[in-house]
Design a protein around this motif. Structure first.
Motif, PDB file in Angstrom:
ATOM      1  N   VAL A  26      73.462   4.763  64.080  1.00  0.00           N
ATOM      2  CA  VAL A  26      72.003   4.827  64.015  1.00  0.00           C
ATOM      3  C   VAL A  26      71.496   5.630  65.202  1.00  0.00           C
ATOM      4  N   PRO A  27      70.638   6.626  64.958  1.00  0.00           N
ATOM      5  CA  PRO A  27      70.044   7.335  66.094  1.00  0.00           C
ATOM      6  C   PRO A  27      69.151   6.394  66.900  1.00  0.00           C
ATOM      7  N   VAL A  28      69.184   6.541  68.191  1.00  0.00           N
ATOM      8  CA  VAL A  28      68.396   5.674  69.069  1.00  0.00           C
ATOM      9  C   VAL A  28      66.909   5.847  68.787  1.00  0.00           C
ATOM     10  N   SER A  29      66.502   7.015  68.321  1.00  0.00           N
ATOM     11  CA  SER A  29      65.089   7.249  68.015  1.00  0.00           C
ATOM     12  C   SER A  29      64.601   6.384  66.846  1.00  0.00           C
ATOM     13  N   ALA A  30      65.501   5.873  66.017  1.00  0.00           N
ATOM     14  CA  ALA A  30      65.131   5.012  64.884  1.00  0.00           C
ATOM     15  C   ALA A  30      65.129   3.541  65.253  1.00  0.00           C
ATOM     16  N   LEU A  31      65.394   3.237  66.522  1.00  0.00           N
ATOM     17  CA  LEU A  31      65.472   1.848  66.962  1.00  0.00           C
ATOM     18  C   LEU A  31      64.252   1.475  67.789  1.00  0.00           C
ATOM     19  N   GLY A  32      63.845   0.236  67.636  1.00  0.00           N
ATOM     20  CA  GLY A  32      62.716  -0.281  68.401  1.00  0.00           C
ATOM     21  C   GLY A  32      63.186  -1.163  69.543  1.00  0.00           C
ATOM     22  N   GLU A  33      62.478  -2.251  69.723  1.00  0.00           N
ATOM     23  CA  GLU A  33      62.738  -3.161  70.833  1.00  0.00           C
ATOM     24  C   GLU A  33      64.054  -3.921  70.636  1.00  0.00           C
ATOM     25  N   ALA A  34      64.768  -4.113  71.741  1.00  0.00           N
ATOM     26  CA  ALA A  34      66.017  -4.885  71.731  1.00  0.00           C
ATOM     27  C   ALA A  34      65.742  -6.262  72.316  1.00  0.00           C
ATOM     28  N   ASP A  40      72.780   9.982  71.963  1.00  0.00           N
ATOM     29  CA  ASP A  40      71.526   9.552  71.345  1.00  0.00           C
ATOM     30  C   ASP A  40      71.757   8.662  70.126  1.00  0.00           C
ATOM     31  N   SER A  41      72.924   8.020  70.028  1.00  0.00           N
ATOM     32  CA  SER A  41      73.238   7.184  68.869  1.00  0.00           C
ATOM     33  C   SER A  41      73.843   5.851  69.281  1.00  0.00           C
ATOM     34  N   LEU A  42      73.587   4.857  68.453  1.00  0.00           N
ATOM     35  CA  LEU A  42      74.240   3.559  68.562  1.00  0.00           C
ATOM     36  C   LEU A  42      75.273   3.496  67.451  1.00  0.00           C
ATOM     37  N   VAL A  43      76.517   3.263  67.821  1.00  0.00           N
ATOM     38  CA  VAL A  43      77.602   3.122  66.858  1.00  0.00           C
ATOM     39  C   VAL A  43      78.079   1.678  66.933  1.00  0.00           C
ATOM     40  N   TYR A  45      77.747   3.056  76.882  1.00  0.00           N
ATOM     41  CA  TYR A  45      78.193   1.674  76.676  1.00  0.00           C
ATOM     42  C   TYR A  45      79.356   1.695  75.692  1.00  0.00           C
ATOM     43  N   ASP A  46      80.347   0.874  75.946  1.00  0.00           N
ATOM     44  CA  ASP A  46      81.495   0.765  75.039  1.00  0.00           C
ATOM     45  C   ASP A  46      82.054  -0.647  75.133  1.00  0.00           C
ATOM     46  N   GLU A  47      82.147  -1.324  73.991  1.00  0.00           N
ATOM     47  CA  GLU A  47      82.682  -2.681  73.950  1.00  0.00           C
ATOM     48  C   GLU A  47      83.501  -2.848  72.676  1.00  0.00           C
ATOM     49  N   ARG A  48      84.639  -3.449  72.819  1.00  0.00           N
ATOM     50  CA  ARG A  48      85.474  -3.770  71.664  1.00  0.00           C
ATOM     51  C   ARG A  48      85.491  -5.282  71.503  1.00  0.00           C
TER      52      ARG A  48
END
Length: 146
Positions: free
Chosen positions: A73-81, A64-67, A3-6
């Motif tokens: 943030v690593p995706v493993s540290a994220l819960g429900e969206a 495996d990261s959200l920027v 995913y990429d959005e500006r």
């Protein structure tokens, strides 16, 4: 890249940047033609830099990261969206907001995504991300978890 959005600034903001140059030029007009032209150029350039800097925020899901902006943030540290429509997004950025949350907030983007942070060592309860495509971002996060 999943995913990429500006989050670019809206077009009327660029008009405001140009008008700031006109205003500076008019302020310097009593000093002569050269200061008028210099003020026009410098004011427009400074306005454009300010609009561009504010509108350069990016949201990406990479491997495996959200920027999101300055946060990684690593995706493993994220819960429900949670996909937020206009009304819910307004509530979460005003009276329901937690001061500890990370907010990539752009007022000109009406929708958002709220992502829970599950890392026990992180005091941030959730990420609030202004996005024009919240469902696509949520799907990309889910795909990155697998």
């Amino acid at each position: 890249m999943l995913y990429d959005e500006r989050l670019t600034a809206p077009r009327p903001w660029w008009l405001i940047a140009a008008l700031s140059g006109v205003c500076l030029g008019l302020i310097l007009f009593p000093l002569g033609l050269m200061p008028l032209l210099g003020g026009l150029v410098v004011g427009t350039a400074l306005g454009a830099v300010a609009v561009s800097a504010y509108g350069s925020a990016r949201i990406r899901v990479v491997a495996d990261s959200l920027v999101a902006g300055e946060a990684r943030v690593p995706v493993s540290a994220l819960g429900e969206a949670h996909v937020l429509d206009e009304e819910e997004a307004r509530a979460w950025r005003t009276h329901r907001a937690d001061p500890r949350a990370y907010m990539l907030l752009r007022g000109y983007v009406p929708t958002a995504l709220r992502v829970e942070v599950t890392d026990p060592g992180d005091p941030t309860p959730y990420l609030y991300l202004s996005t024009r495509r919240p469902r696509a971002l949520a799907d990309a996060l889910e795909a990155a978890r697998r």
